[in-house]
Design a protein around this motif. Structure first.
Motif, PDB file in Angstrom:
ATOM      1  N   UNK A   1      10.005 -71.716-112.514  1.00  0.00           N
ATOM      2  CA  UNK A   1      10.901 -72.841-112.338  1.00  0.00           C
ATOM      3  C   UNK A   1      11.088 -73.284-110.901  1.00  0.00           C
ATOM      4  N   UNK A   2      10.368 -72.670-109.966  1.00  0.00           N
ATOM      5  CA  UNK A   2      10.463 -73.095-108.574  1.00  0.00           C
ATOM      6  C   UNK A   2       9.542 -74.291-108.361  1.00  0.00           C
TER       7      UNK A   2
ATOM      8  N   UNK B   1      11.134 -85.521-111.145  1.00  0.00           N
ATOM      9  CA  UNK B   1      10.069 -85.064-112.030  1.00  0.00           C
ATOM     10  C   UNK B   1      10.456 -85.113-113.497  1.00  0.00           C
ATOM     11  N   UNK B   2      11.736 -85.306-113.781  1.00  0.00           N
ATOM     12  CA  UNK B   2      12.190 -85.365-115.177  1.00  0.00           C
ATOM     13  C   UNK B   2      12.364 -83.999-115.788  1.00  0.00           C
ATOM     14  N   UNK B   3      12.525 -82.969-114.970  1.00  0.00           N
ATOM     15  CA  UNK B   3      12.729 -81.605-115.463  1.00  0.00           C
ATOM     16  C   UNK B   3      14.213 -81.316-115.420  1.00  0.00           C
ATOM     17  N   UNK B   4      14.718 -80.687-116.451  1.00  0.00           N
ATOM     18  CA  UNK B   4      16.162 -80.397-116.474  1.00  0.00           C
ATOM     19  C   UNK B   4      16.478 -79.069-115.882  1.00  0.00           C
TER      20      UNK B   4
ATOM     21  N   UNK C   1      17.107 -79.471-101.593  1.00  0.00           N
ATOM     22  CA  UNK C   1      16.348 -80.597-102.118  1.00  0.00           C
ATOM     23  C   UNK C   1      15.891 -80.395-103.557  1.00  0.00           C
ATOM     24  N   UNK C   2      16.086 -79.215-104.090  1.00  0.00           N
ATOM     25  CA  UNK C   2      15.521 -78.880-105.387  1.00  0.00           C
ATOM     26  C   UNK C   2      16.103 -79.729-106.516  1.00  0.00           C
ATOM     27  N   UNK C   3      17.391 -79.994-106.495  1.00  0.00           N
ATOM     28  CA  UNK C   3      18.017 -80.766-107.570  1.00  0.00           C
ATOM     29  C   UNK C   3      17.477 -82.197-107.594  1.00  0.00           C
TER      30      UNK C   3
END
Length: 65
Positions: free
Chosen positions: A20-21, A62-65, A54-56
């Motif tokens: 998930x990184x 990217x459309x990842x939850x 910056x990850x959020x």
């Protein structure tokens, strides 16, 4: 409510790992490379993870939850 679309510019630059990184390429490795001295070797060709601040924002692009 319509679906969220993936930001294609971000999709080409970032990749989500299995844990998930987010991975990204390092900057400064595209052109004007011969002016750097050969004694100062920098590891720009390795990939690195995105900073937690910056990850959020990138996950939303990217459309990842």
């Amino acid at each position: 409510m319509p679906k969220m679309k993936t930001h294609k510019g971000a999709a080409g630059r970032f990749e989500v790992t299995k844990k998930g990184k987010l991975k990204r390429r390092r900057s400064g490795h595209n052109h004007i490379l011969e002016k750097k001295s050969s004694k100062r070797k920098r590891r720009l060709n390795t990939e690195t993870t995105i900073h937690a601040n910056d990850q959020k924002r990138v996950m939303r692009l990217l459309g990842v939850k």
